[in-house]
Design an enzyme around this catalytic site. Structure first.
Site, PDB file in Angstrom:
ATOM      1  N   SER A  94       0.983  -1.189  -0.597  1.00 53.95           N
ATOM      2  CA  SER A  94      -0.340  -0.515   0.336  1.00 53.95           C
ATOM      3  C   SER A  94       0.164   1.456   0.092  1.00 53.95           C
ATOM      4  O   SER A  94       0.463   2.792  -0.271  1.00 53.95           O
ATOM      5  CB  SER A  94      -1.166   0.131   0.714  1.00 53.95           C
ATOM      6  OG  SER A  94      -2.476  -0.435   1.119  1.00 53.95           O
ATOM      7  N   VAL A 105       1.081  -3.529   4.046  1.00 47.98           N
ATOM      8  CA  VAL A 105       1.208  -4.962   4.451  1.00 47.98           C
ATOM      9  C   VAL A 105       3.092  -5.777   4.371  1.00 47.98           C
ATOM     10  O   VAL A 105       2.625  -6.732   4.959  1.00 47.98           O
ATOM     11  CB  VAL A 105      -0.192  -5.851   4.098  1.00 47.98           C
ATOM     12  CG1 VAL A 105      -1.332  -5.117   4.028  1.00 47.98           C
ATOM     13  CG2 VAL A 105       0.132  -6.283   2.688  1.00 47.98           C
ATOM     14  N   TYR A 155      -3.112  -2.095 -10.317  1.00 47.44           N
ATOM     15  CA  TYR A 155      -3.069  -1.701  -9.210  1.00 47.44           C
ATOM     16  C   TYR A 155      -1.458  -2.997  -8.880  1.00 47.44           C
ATOM     17  O   TYR A 155      -0.546  -2.544  -7.681  1.00 47.44           O
ATOM     18  CB  TYR A 155      -4.658  -1.560  -8.632  1.00 47.44           C
ATOM     19  CG  TYR A 155      -4.237  -2.082  -6.929  1.00 47.44           C
ATOM     20  CD1 TYR A 155      -4.242  -1.023  -6.758  1.00 47.44           C
ATOM     21  CD2 TYR A 155      -4.493  -2.902  -6.763  1.00 47.44           C
ATOM     22  CE1 TYR A 155      -4.767  -0.851  -5.701  1.00 47.44           C
ATOM     23  CE2 TYR A 155      -4.246  -3.220  -5.409  1.00 47.44           C
ATOM     24  CZ  TYR A 155      -4.701  -2.065  -4.217  1.00 47.44           C
ATOM     25  OH  TYR A 155      -5.272  -2.253  -3.218  1.00 47.44           O
ATOM     26  N   LYS A 164       0.503   3.082  -2.895  1.00 44.99           N
ATOM     27  CA  LYS A 164      -0.598   3.942  -3.188  1.00 44.99           C
ATOM     28  C   LYS A 164      -0.284   5.622  -3.171  1.00 44.99           C
ATOM     29  O   LYS A 164      -0.634   7.016  -4.152  1.00 44.99           O
ATOM     30  CB  LYS A 164      -1.804   3.548  -2.077  1.00 44.99           C
ATOM     31  CG  LYS A 164      -2.110   2.297  -2.476  1.00 44.99           C
ATOM     32  CD  LYS A 164      -3.178   1.993  -1.340  1.00 44.99           C
ATOM     33  CE  LYS A 164      -3.288   0.344  -1.247  1.00 44.99           C
ATOM     34  NZ  LYS A 164      -4.655  -0.136  -0.524  1.00 44.99           N
ATOM     35  N   TYR A 179      -4.115   2.901   7.773  1.00 46.41           N
ATOM     36  CA  TYR A 179      -5.039   1.873   7.749  1.00 46.41           C
ATOM     37  C   TYR A 179      -6.409   2.746   9.187  1.00 46.41           C
ATOM     38  O   TYR A 179      -6.922   3.449   9.015  1.00 46.41           O
ATOM     39  CB  TYR A 179      -4.844   0.326   8.479  1.00 46.41           C
ATOM     40  CG  TYR A 179      -4.170  -0.644   7.647  1.00 46.41           C
ATOM     41  CD1 TYR A 179      -4.471  -0.596   5.630  1.00 46.41           C
ATOM     42  CD2 TYR A 179      -2.647  -0.227   7.678  1.00 46.41           C
ATOM     43  CE1 TYR A 179      -3.439  -1.088   5.128  1.00 46.41           C
ATOM     44  CE2 TYR A 179      -1.928  -0.838   6.297  1.00 46.41           C
ATOM     45  CZ  TYR A 179      -1.789  -1.194   5.731  1.00 46.41           C
ATOM     46  OH  TYR A 179      -1.631  -2.214   4.060  1.00 46.41           O
TER      47      TYR A 179
HETATM   48  N1  GLU Z   1      -2.343  -5.335  -2.446  1.00 48.19           N
HETATM   49  C1  GLU Z   1      -2.758  -5.112  -1.620  1.00 48.19           C
HETATM   50  C2  GLU Z   1      -3.859  -5.236  -1.289  1.00 48.19           C
HETATM   51  O1  GLU Z   1      -4.280  -5.162  -1.933  1.00 48.19           O
HETATM   52  C3  GLU Z   1      -2.134  -3.278  -0.467  1.00 48.19           C
HETATM   53  C4  GLU Z   1      -2.547  -4.005   0.661  1.00 48.19           C
HETATM   54  C5  GLU Z   1      -2.018  -3.040   1.596  1.00 48.19           C
HETATM   55  O2  GLU Z   1      -0.933  -3.164   2.126  1.00 48.19           O
HETATM   56  O3  GLU Z   1      -2.642  -2.447   2.611  1.00 48.19           O
HETATM   57  O4  GLU Z   1      -4.069  -5.597  -1.029  1.00 48.19           O
END
Ligand code: GLU
Length: 318
Positions: free
Chosen positions: A76, A272, A203, A79, A254
């Site tokens: 994430s 994660v 993604y 992002k 989160y």
């Molecule tokens: N690629 C992970 C997902 O889509 C990212 C999750 C994360 O790091 O929060 O679940």
């Protein structure tokens, strides 16, 4: 000429190597706590004892401890870079902020429930639903979203070896039913501009980039430098860098952003894979990594290290 170095609070003397040592000692005290993410099988192989941390200052110095040059899965954290690249490409004037909000979700990062009542407009760019919309807009703007994220990381870190981990990408794609459900639901509300499969592919690819704490701290410096890239060119307006930092503070860790702000007091984005990238505006970007996660999905040891770093230095945004 923009000022990128902010004044230090009175009496503070910064000794980054010493602060990193203090942070690592705090991280080591968390050994054995937390669980490595297992819902993407390729991530479950990560060493739960691994720990690294790096600081990249706005002036260009880099310091590190532990496994700070060992690549890990950004997940994430990527992002953040896709969001910045959309804004840099003029996305703030496009459909971005009508297609994604800026409020904490109060639900898990991969939750589907709010999308139904909120008509396919995700709460923020950092939950999976919101990041899918951001990736979609980056795909519209560039035609090659993940490649742009990768190129940005390589350039800012000065490391052409940063790459997409094909095993993690394949594993994530194979187990990506929730993300596919989110993307289809968003598309059903007309909030994707590109085909669902293209958005999911891009993604997954940017989430699967592997980079080290060193790479990440260097690549995150543009947020500490109020929007200036490492070569001095302006990527984002100062106010846009502020806005990204603000969304990081409120939504970047989160469903525990309040707890993170309480403990660390810095804008940050976690993943994660166990990484966290935090920003000390006007001073430095700080990254920490350790794969074992708490129940919210944040690295236990990385958060403890950042907590110790800001507590020992007295530096935060507050
Ligand atoms: N690629 C992970 C997902 O889509 C990212 C999750 C994360 O790091 O929060 O679940």
């Amino acid at each position: 000429m923009d000022t990128v170095v902010d004044a230090l609070p009175g009496g503070v003397e910064l000794d980054y190597p010493q602060l990193l040592g203090t942070a690592m000692a705090a991280a080591r005290r968390e050994a054995g706590r937390g669980q490595v993410a297992g819902y993407i099988p390729a991530l479950a192989a990560a060493d739960p004892e691994g720990f690294g941390m790096a600081v990249a200052t706005v002036e260009g110095e880099v310091f590190g401890v532990g496994d700070w040059e060992r690549p890990f899965s950004l997940q994430s954290i990527s992002k953040l870079f896709s969001l910045a690249l959309v804004l840099a490409a003029g996305g703030s004037g496009s459909s971005l902020w009508t297609g994604v909000g800026r409020e904490p979700s109060g639900t898990p990062f991969n939750s589907l429930v709010q999308l139904e009542t909120e008509h396919g407009v995700p709460r923020n760019p950092f939950i999976n639903a919101g990041a899918l919309v951001v990736t979609d807009r980056l795909q519209t703007l560039t035609g090659d979203a993940a490649a742009h994220v990768l190129d940005f990381l390589r350039t800012e870190a000065g490391n052409p070896a940063i790459a997409i981990d094909a095993d993690v990408a394949a594993s994530e794609a194979e187990h990506g039913h929730r993300n596919a459900a989110l993307a289809h639901f968003i598309a059903s509300h007309g909030n994707l501009e590109n085909p669902v499969d293209d958005v999911l592919r891009e993604y997954v690819a940017h989430c699967s980039i592997a980079a080290s704490c060193r790479d990440l701290a260097l690549a995150g410096r543009f947020l500490a430098r109020h929007g200036l890239r490492s070569d001095g060119t302006r990527m984002l307006e100062r106010s846009e860098a502020k806005r990204i930092n603000a969304v990081m503070l409120t939504c970047g860790t989160y469903d525990a952003a309040g707890e993170f702000a309480f403990r660390v007091g810095l804008p940050a984005k976690s993943g994660v894979g166990g990484g966290v990238l935090a920003v000390l505006p006007g001073r430095a970007a700080i990254s920490a990594w350790s794969p074992a996660l708490d129940r919210a999905g944040n690295s236990v040891a990385a958060v403890a290290a950042l907590d110790a770093f800001t507590s020992a230095s007295g530096l935060s945004v507050f």
